[in-house]
Scaffold this motif. Structure first.
Motif, short mmCIF file in Angstrom:
data_model
loop_
_atom_site.label_atom_id
_atom_site.label_comp_id
_atom_site.label_asym_id
_atom_site.label_seq_id
_atom_site.Cartn_x
_atom_site.Cartn_y
_atom_site.Cartn_z
N HIS A 166 0.85 -1.21 0.00
CA HIS A 166 0.00 0.00 0.00
C HIS A 166 0.88 1.25 0.00
O HIS A 166 0.62 2.21 -0.74
CB HIS A 166 -0.92 0.03 1.23
N HIS A 193 -8.68 -1.24 13.55
CA HIS A 193 -9.01 -2.66 13.68
C HIS A 193 -9.56 -2.96 15.08
O HIS A 193 -10.49 -3.72 15.24
CB HIS A 193 -7.76 -3.52 13.46
N ARG A 230 -0.01 -6.91 -2.85
CA ARG A 230 0.92 -7.44 -1.85
C ARG A 230 2.34 -7.36 -2.42
O ARG A 230 2.55 -7.55 -3.61
CB ARG A 230 0.61 -8.90 -1.50
N HIS A 271 -6.19 -8.51 6.02
CA HIS A 271 -6.03 -7.07 5.80
C HIS A 271 -7.23 -6.47 5.07
O HIS A 271 -7.14 -5.34 4.56
CB HIS A 271 -4.74 -6.78 5.03
N CYS A 322 -10.55 -4.48 4.38
CA CYS A 322 -10.84 -3.15 4.92
C CYS A 322 -11.54 -3.21 6.29
O CYS A 322 -12.67 -3.71 6.40
CB CYS A 322 -11.72 -2.39 3.94
#
Ligand code: HEM
Length: 567
Positions: A124, A150, A415, A506, A508
């Motif tokens: 990212h 999270h 990734r 991972h 969202c």
């Protein structure tokens, strides 16, 4: 001696013609690209490639065509390779290594690799040029904000809903509804209207109600994410080796927008820190004080629990907000914009809008709660609850279906291989070195006729029909296992054939919030306004490389409903 120096300078100046300067700049850029290119990870020749293929001439053709043909290459690769369970390579922009696009059958394999082997965060950061866009390496490299979201966001949703509902009503009535009457339709630019809603609602969750309606704060945050996206497009065209200079230069506006926002956010953060301190010190005035649930409180709680004192600096907290603003604003605006375009382009004879309105009014009456007069200037009326929003099956389906068919990215779930020894693919036997990039074919998967019946059609109630049919069964005929299976048709459920929110660990973490936000916005619109169907074709986006350019010029016709069904 002086004469000699003068003549040398004159000779040098003579040589310095405009043509030569331009030529030197071009050669410098070409040299930088060549260096960049030689430093890229090399991929095995056994992996097929789409675009113009390998070799020097084809590489130049790939670079020239990336901007205009990337999406076609993604579709071509899906048909030729993904459907036969094979990975393929797709050319990237000038400044990035190519991506390896994996087939659906390899989703679990990739997403289960540990973070020290393949990293989502590093991928990212690279794709988003976070080292520059997020005001420096430290703020880009930390996963702090990620952990806060999270850990706290989904579990606090029931408490957040009433406040979000207030922001939704207020912002929708201003951004969509200002100046509307029941007598005549008013034309509204759809993109700008969503931009008037999403920052306010998102920031209620991030920084609380004292700032979320502050125009300068919201404008600075929107300007920040706009600059972020533009910088990504620019840096895509500049050799990576030059990013330490150009990256800092092009992201100067980001600093300016952040600074402007801190005028409003930092005093609120400082006050919250003082409030926490007084409560902890046993100040009797704080006996009944409880902190508001928002990102500021959550980050303070986590920092205190982990003794991470650096995270308690007000300016650090204000910087940690930036990646979330980026993750939350444009993604939600794009999604909401797409949903309304899809809904208003549906055939009026299908009665989709009426079906959604009927559901919203019924569920709000049954499962909503009475609002309190005077909350934040809002009247009473029925207000949404988490349970009520969970029962909006049709609306949930209309959003999920729009995310499927009007996907805003051609490939997704990036990734990066970070293990020094690289990565070996067990299914196909190839090995790629550290620095390789892997991704999935969102465009192909979401439009595959073997996965979705009539895949190019926007069928708003595709996912809600079976859920409603199940709900209508008498209790003795309901099979709980079937009930669980059908629940997975909800918009927050990710899967290897539905990647709008990514997939795996991972995926969202903001998607539960988004589901609540979008449902409240669209329900409020339908219950309080009439929306005219669009005539002609749905306005289509354009694509620049892998980036979507939405039809921001699209307008809709809206008027106040005679008998508004909700507050
Ligand atoms: C419709 C709106 C949104 C869409 C379509 C969306 C989509 C995505 C996608 C595709 C990813 C990458 C997943 C992956 O690589 O596996 C992601 C990651 C992330 N999103 Fe969202 N997002 C949305 C809204 C939000 C909101 C509102 C927040 C915060 C409140 C948020 C916070 C994040 C974070 C923190 C990550 C990184 C997760 C990680 O790396 O573990 N997103 N999102």
């Amino acid at each position: 001696m002086a004469d000699h120096q003068l003549s040398l300078r004159a000779q040098l100046l003579d040589c310095l013609t405009i043509g030569r300067v331009i030529l030197s700049i071009i050669l410098f850029f070409i040299g930088s690209f060549v260096l960049d290119y030689t430093w890229r990870p090399s991929y095995p020749s056994s992996i097929p490639m789409v675009g113009h293929g390998r070799g020097l001439v084809n590489t130049i053709r790939n670079i020239a065509n990336y901007m205009f043909h990337y999406r076609e290459w993604v579709i071509e690769g899906y048909e030729k390779h993904s459907k036969s369970d094979r990975a393929f390579i797709i050319p990237a922009s000038l400044s990035r290594p190519h991506d390896i696009v994996l087939p659906r059958s390899q989703t679990a394999w990739l997403l289960e690799r540990p973070d020290h082997i393949v990293s989502a965060h590093e991928a990212h950061n690279d794709v988003l040029y976070s080292d520059y866009n997020l005001l420096g390496r430290e703020n880009a490299r930390t996963t702090w904000y990620n952990r806060v979201i999270h850990k706290f966001l989904a579990r606090n949703l029931p408490v957040l809903v009433p406040g979000l509902d207030q922001e939704v009503s207020h912002s929708v009535d201003v951004a969509f509804g200002a100046g509307t009457t029941p007598d005549d339709y008013k034309e509204v630019n759809l993109w700008n209207a969503w931009l008037g809603v999403v920052p306010q609602v998102t920031n209620r969750m991030l920084v609380g109600r004292d700032i979320c309606r502050n125009e300068e704060f919201n404008k600075s945050m929107v300007a920040f994410v706009d600059a972020f996206v533009l910088n990504c497009l620019i840096l895509n065209l500049i050799p990576k080796i030059l990013h330490p200079v150009f990256g800092r230069l092009v992201t100067t506006p980001n600093w300016w927008h952040w600074r402007k926002a801190t005028k409003h956010s930092v005093p609120v953060i400082e006050k919250r820190l003082r409030d926490f301190a007084r409560k902890e010190a046993g100040d009797p005035a704080y006996d009944s004080w409880t902190p508001p649930e928002d990102f500021i409180t959550w980050t303070i709680r986590l920092a205190k629990a982990e003794n991470a004192t650096a995270e308690l600096d007000p300016y650090t907290i204000s910087k940690r907000l930036l990646p979330i603003q980026f993750a939350a604003i444009h993604t939600t605006v794009l999604t909401g914009h797409g949903v309304l375009l899809d809904l208003l382009s549906s055939d009026p004879a299908d009665g989709v809008l009426e079906g959604l309105r009927e559901e919203a009014a019924r569920v709000l009456a049954e499962d909503g709660e009475d609002g309190q007069d005077g909350q934040d200037g809002q009247g009473g009326g029925r207000r949404w609850t988490k349970n009520a929003l969970a029962r909006l099956y049709r609306l949930d389906s209309a959003i999920r279906e729009s995310q499927r068919v009007s996907n805003f990215s051609a490939t997704l779930v990036e990734r990066k291989v970070v293990a020094p020894e690289g990565l070996t693919n067990p299914a196909e036997g190839w090995h790629v070195p550290q620095g390789a990039y892997l991704t999935f074919n969102l465009q192909g998967l979401h439009h595959d006729p073997e996965l979705y019946d009539r895949p190019e059609e926007y069928d708003a109630f595709r996912f809600s029909r079976p859920r409603e049919a199940y709900e209508a069964l008498p209790a003795e005929k309901k099979d709980p296992e079937e009930g669980l299976r059908l629940k997975k048709l909800g918009m927050v459920t990710t899967g290897d054939a539905h990647l709008a929110f990514g997939h795996g660990r991972h995926a969202c973490p903001g998607r539960f919030f988004v589901a609540h936000e979008l449902k409240m916005v669209i329900a409020h619109l339908l219950l309080n306004y009439d929306l005219r169907h669009l005539t002609g074709e749905r306005p289509r986006p354009k694509w620049v490389g892998g980036t979507i350019i939405p039809p921001t010029e699209a307008t809709i016709q809206i008027k106040k409903r005679k008998a508004a069904t909700a507050a």
